[in-house]
Design a protein around this motif. Structure first.
Motif, PDB file in Angstrom:
ATOM      1  N   LEU A 110       0.830  -1.201   0.000  1.00  0.00           N
ATOM      2  CA  LEU A 110       0.000   0.000   0.000  1.00  0.00           C
ATOM      3  C   LEU A 110       0.864   1.250   0.000  1.00  0.00           C
ATOM      4  O   LEU A 110       0.582   2.230  -0.708  1.00  0.00           O
ATOM      5  CB  LEU A 110      -0.932  -0.005   1.214  1.00  0.00           C
ATOM      6  CG  LEU A 110      -1.842   1.222   1.379  1.00  0.00           C
ATOM      7  CD1 LEU A 110      -2.782   1.351   0.187  1.00  0.00           C
ATOM      8  CD2 LEU A 110      -2.636   1.127   2.681  1.00  0.00           C
ATOM      9  N   ALA A 111       1.942   1.241   0.778  1.00  0.00           N
ATOM     10  CA  ALA A 111       2.835   2.401   0.835  1.00  0.00           C
ATOM     11  C   ALA A 111       3.487   2.661  -0.518  1.00  0.00           C
ATOM     12  O   ALA A 111       3.616   3.813  -0.946  1.00  0.00           O
ATOM     13  CB  ALA A 111       3.895   2.190   1.915  1.00  0.00           C
ATOM     14  N   ALA A 114       0.946   4.184  -2.773  1.00  0.00           N
ATOM     15  CA  ALA A 114       0.701   5.570  -2.368  1.00  0.00           C
ATOM     16  C   ALA A 114       1.791   6.491  -2.886  1.00  0.00           C
ATOM     17  O   ALA A 114       1.515   7.584  -3.396  1.00  0.00           O
ATOM     18  CB  ALA A 114       0.615   5.652  -0.846  1.00  0.00           C
ATOM     19  N   LEU A 117       1.399   7.524  -6.255  1.00  0.00           N
ATOM     20  CA  LEU A 117       0.133   8.226  -6.450  1.00  0.00           C
ATOM     21  C   LEU A 117      -0.807   7.396  -7.323  1.00  0.00           C
ATOM     22  O   LEU A 117      -1.575   7.931  -8.133  1.00  0.00           O
ATOM     23  CB  LEU A 117       0.337   9.622  -7.049  1.00  0.00           C
ATOM     24  CG  LEU A 117       1.125  10.604  -6.183  1.00  0.00           C
ATOM     25  CD1 LEU A 117       1.269  11.945  -6.903  1.00  0.00           C
ATOM     26  CD2 LEU A 117       0.481  10.795  -4.817  1.00  0.00           C
ATOM     27  N   ALA A 119      -3.831   5.863  -7.359  1.00  0.00           N
ATOM     28  CA  ALA A 119      -5.078   5.874  -6.596  1.00  0.00           C
ATOM     29  C   ALA A 119      -5.894   4.600  -6.795  1.00  0.00           C
ATOM     30  O   ALA A 119      -6.523   4.105  -5.851  1.00  0.00           O
ATOM     31  CB  ALA A 119      -5.914   7.093  -6.968  1.00  0.00           C
ATOM     32  N   VAL A 122      -4.310   1.901  -4.651  1.00  0.00           N
ATOM     33  CA  VAL A 122      -4.516   2.204  -3.233  1.00  0.00           C
ATOM     34  C   VAL A 122      -5.942   1.846  -2.819  1.00  0.00           C
ATOM     35  O   VAL A 122      -6.170   1.158  -1.818  1.00  0.00           O
ATOM     36  CB  VAL A 122      -4.232   3.690  -2.946  1.00  0.00           C
ATOM     37  CG1 VAL A 122      -4.715   4.065  -1.539  1.00  0.00           C
ATOM     38  CG2 VAL A 122      -2.743   3.981  -3.076  1.00  0.00           C
ATOM     39  N   ARG A 123      -6.898   2.288  -3.616  1.00  0.00           N
ATOM     40  CA  ARG A 123      -8.294   2.017  -3.278  1.00  0.00           C
ATOM     41  C   ARG A 123      -8.573   0.520  -3.288  1.00  0.00           C
ATOM     42  O   ARG A 123      -9.257  -0.005  -2.402  1.00  0.00           O
ATOM     43  CB  ARG A 123      -9.223   2.729  -4.268  1.00  0.00           C
ATOM     44  CG  ARG A 123     -10.687   2.736  -3.823  1.00  0.00           C
ATOM     45  CD  ARG A 123     -11.593   3.355  -4.881  1.00  0.00           C
ATOM     46  NE  ARG A 123     -12.923   3.572  -4.378  1.00  0.00           N
ATOM     47  CZ  ARG A 123     -13.830   2.623  -4.160  1.00  0.00           C
ATOM     48  NH1 ARG A 123     -13.517   1.366  -4.400  1.00  0.00           N
ATOM     49  NH2 ARG A 123     -15.022   2.922  -3.700  1.00  0.00           N
ATOM     50  N   ILE A 150       3.845   7.928   6.373  1.00  0.00           N
ATOM     51  CA  ILE A 150       3.755   9.163   5.584  1.00  0.00           C
ATOM     52  C   ILE A 150       4.010  10.376   6.483  1.00  0.00           C
ATOM     53  O   ILE A 150       4.737  11.302   6.114  1.00  0.00           O
ATOM     54  CB  ILE A 150       2.380   9.261   4.899  1.00  0.00           C
ATOM     55  CG1 ILE A 150       2.224   8.157   3.844  1.00  0.00           C
ATOM     56  CG2 ILE A 150       2.198  10.635   4.254  1.00  0.00           C
ATOM     57  CD1 ILE A 150       0.819   8.036   3.285  1.00  0.00           C
ATOM     58  N   VAL A 163       0.634  12.870  -1.205  1.00  0.00           N
ATOM     59  CA  VAL A 163       0.453  11.437  -0.918  1.00  0.00           C
ATOM     60  C   VAL A 163      -0.569  11.261   0.197  1.00  0.00           C
ATOM     61  O   VAL A 163      -1.481  10.428   0.105  1.00  0.00           O
ATOM     62  CB  VAL A 163       1.800  10.795  -0.531  1.00  0.00           C
ATOM     63  CG1 VAL A 163       1.603   9.326  -0.152  1.00  0.00           C
ATOM     64  CG2 VAL A 163       2.797  10.923  -1.674  1.00  0.00           C
ATOM     65  N   GLU A 164      -0.440  12.039   1.230  1.00  0.00           N
ATOM     66  CA  GLU A 164      -1.388  11.971   2.343  1.00  0.00           C
ATOM     67  C   GLU A 164      -2.815  12.246   1.883  1.00  0.00           C
ATOM     68  O   GLU A 164      -3.753  11.535   2.258  1.00  0.00           O
ATOM     69  CB  GLU A 164      -0.981  12.978   3.414  1.00  0.00           C
ATOM     70  CG  GLU A 164      -1.948  13.072   4.581  1.00  0.00           C
ATOM     71  CD  GLU A 164      -1.647  14.262   5.467  1.00  0.00           C
ATOM     72  OE1 GLU A 164      -2.592  14.787   6.076  1.00  0.00           O
ATOM     73  OE2 GLU A 164      -0.473  14.680   5.542  1.00  0.00           O
ATOM     74  N   VAL A 167      -4.183   9.244  -0.294  1.00  0.00           N
ATOM     75  CA  VAL A 167      -4.507   8.068   0.518  1.00  0.00           C
ATOM     76  C   VAL A 167      -5.767   8.333   1.340  1.00  0.00           C
ATOM     77  O   VAL A 167      -6.657   7.473   1.433  1.00  0.00           O
ATOM     78  CB  VAL A 167      -3.325   7.702   1.431  1.00  0.00           C
ATOM     79  CG1 VAL A 167      -3.718   6.605   2.421  1.00  0.00           C
ATOM     80  CG2 VAL A 167      -2.134   7.240   0.596  1.00  0.00           C
ATOM     81  N   CYS A 170      -8.853   8.020  -0.825  1.00  0.00           N
ATOM     82  CA  CYS A 170      -9.170   6.617  -1.146  1.00  0.00           C
ATOM     83  C   CYS A 170      -9.791   5.903   0.057  1.00  0.00           C
ATOM     84  O   CYS A 170     -10.738   5.120  -0.099  1.00  0.00           O
ATOM     85  CB  CYS A 170      -7.909   5.887  -1.597  1.00  0.00           C
ATOM     86  SG  CYS A 170      -7.275   6.420  -3.203  1.00  0.00           S
TER      87      CYS A 170
END
Length: 300
Positions: A110-111, A114, A117, A119, A122-123, A150, A163-164, A167, A170
């Motif tokens: 996941l990191a 992220a 970017l 998305a 991530v989702r 993060i 990035v924050e 995430v 999402c």
């Protein structure tokens, strides 16, 4: 006047710089060891640059709903004198890595998504985790480590805001898609951010966790004025009202007192988040984790 950086900063100066109460600063010192390191004989201890960096990490992590004890562990384990890393060549939208501690392969994946970017990935990863493990485990074991990573990288580099935000968006989408109870089902829980409080992600996690258990909740979201919250309580008559605050500037204890004394008051009044002071009105409950808040909410 407060001394300059060469002399260290007083507790009051640090509290103003971080936007927290001096009492919160003292609590972090007494409970978690995040105190001042500088000391000259015959003078009060002063906070130096390294102390301030640790405290900035602590503040940012708790703002994301990370439990204070875990945030303190991360803050103390992160080298306080770490310098921002120089830019590196990037491939596939990547960049600096995000450390997730011992969270495991899912969190590392996941990191990485992220940082690209990505998305869609991530989702998808967050959605898979919710399906397989549930909201609470996903929040505690997957999302918090990544958000902590993060936040730690941001504290060291002053970067990764994009990035924050990606995430967080999402996560909001996935939690919002968890099926809610059918129309007409009783809704005993009301969730609200304090006035001027913008961090609603922990409330979104709680709402989704309640939905998994067939319990309805009303989520008012960010920046809810006290008067509007009280009006909502009068109109809906919830059994439990939970207010989230991550910073002292948004923690209005007056609204807690109003809830406790209003006619037909809620059975449970809950103050969640690191923004609240220790001296709350009698009768206010203060869970320190998502699981603890869920236990309270499922008891009504």
């Amino acid at each position: 006047m407060d001394g300059g950086d060469d002399e260290g900063l007083s507790a009051g100066a640090v509290a103003r710089r971080l936007g927290i109460a001096v009492t919160t600063l003292r609590t972090w010192h007494q409970r978690y060891g995040l105190g001042p390191g500088g000391h000259a004989p015959g003078h009060h201890r002063r906070y130096d640059t390294d102390d301030l960096r640790r405290l900035e990490t602590m503040r940012r992590l708790t703002a994301h709903g990370v439990p204070a004890a875990e945030a303190a562990r991360i803050a103390l384990a992160t080298p306080a004198d770490a310098e921002p890393e120089p830019p590196r060549p990037q491939r596939d939208g990547g960049g600096h890595t995000v450390a997730v501690g011992r969270a495991g392969a899912e969190a590392r994946g996941l990191a990485r998504a992220a940082m690209r970017l990505d998305a869609l990935t991530v989702r998808d990863l967050v959605e898979q985790a919710v399906v397989e493990h549930g909201v609470v485990s996903t929040w505690q074991d997957l999302l918090c480590p990544v958000l902590v990573g993060i936040g730690t990288r941001h504290a060291a580099t002053s970067r990764l805001i994009e990035v924050e935000h990606l995430v967080s968006r999402c996560i909001t989408e996935v939690f919002g898609a968890v099926p809610r109870p059918a129309p007409g089902t009783p809704v005993p829980v009301l969730l609200s951010c304090a006035d001027d409080e913008q961090h609603s992600l922990p409330l979104e996690a709680l709402s989704a966790a309640l939905a998994e258990r067939g319990i309805g909740s009303r989520l008012l979201g960010a920046r809810v004025p006290a008067r509007s919250l009280l009006d909502a309580v009068r109109r809906t008559g919830p059994a439990l009202v939970l207010i989230w605050s991550h910073a002292p500037q948004t923690a209005d204890t007056g609204v807690l007192s109003d809830l406790l004394t209003m006619p037909g008051r809620p059975a449970l009044v809950v103050a969640a988040g690191p923004g609240w002071p220790d001296d709350l009105p009698d009768g206010v409950l203060t869970p320190d984790t998502l699981a603890a808040a869920l236990t309270l909410a499922t008891s009504v």
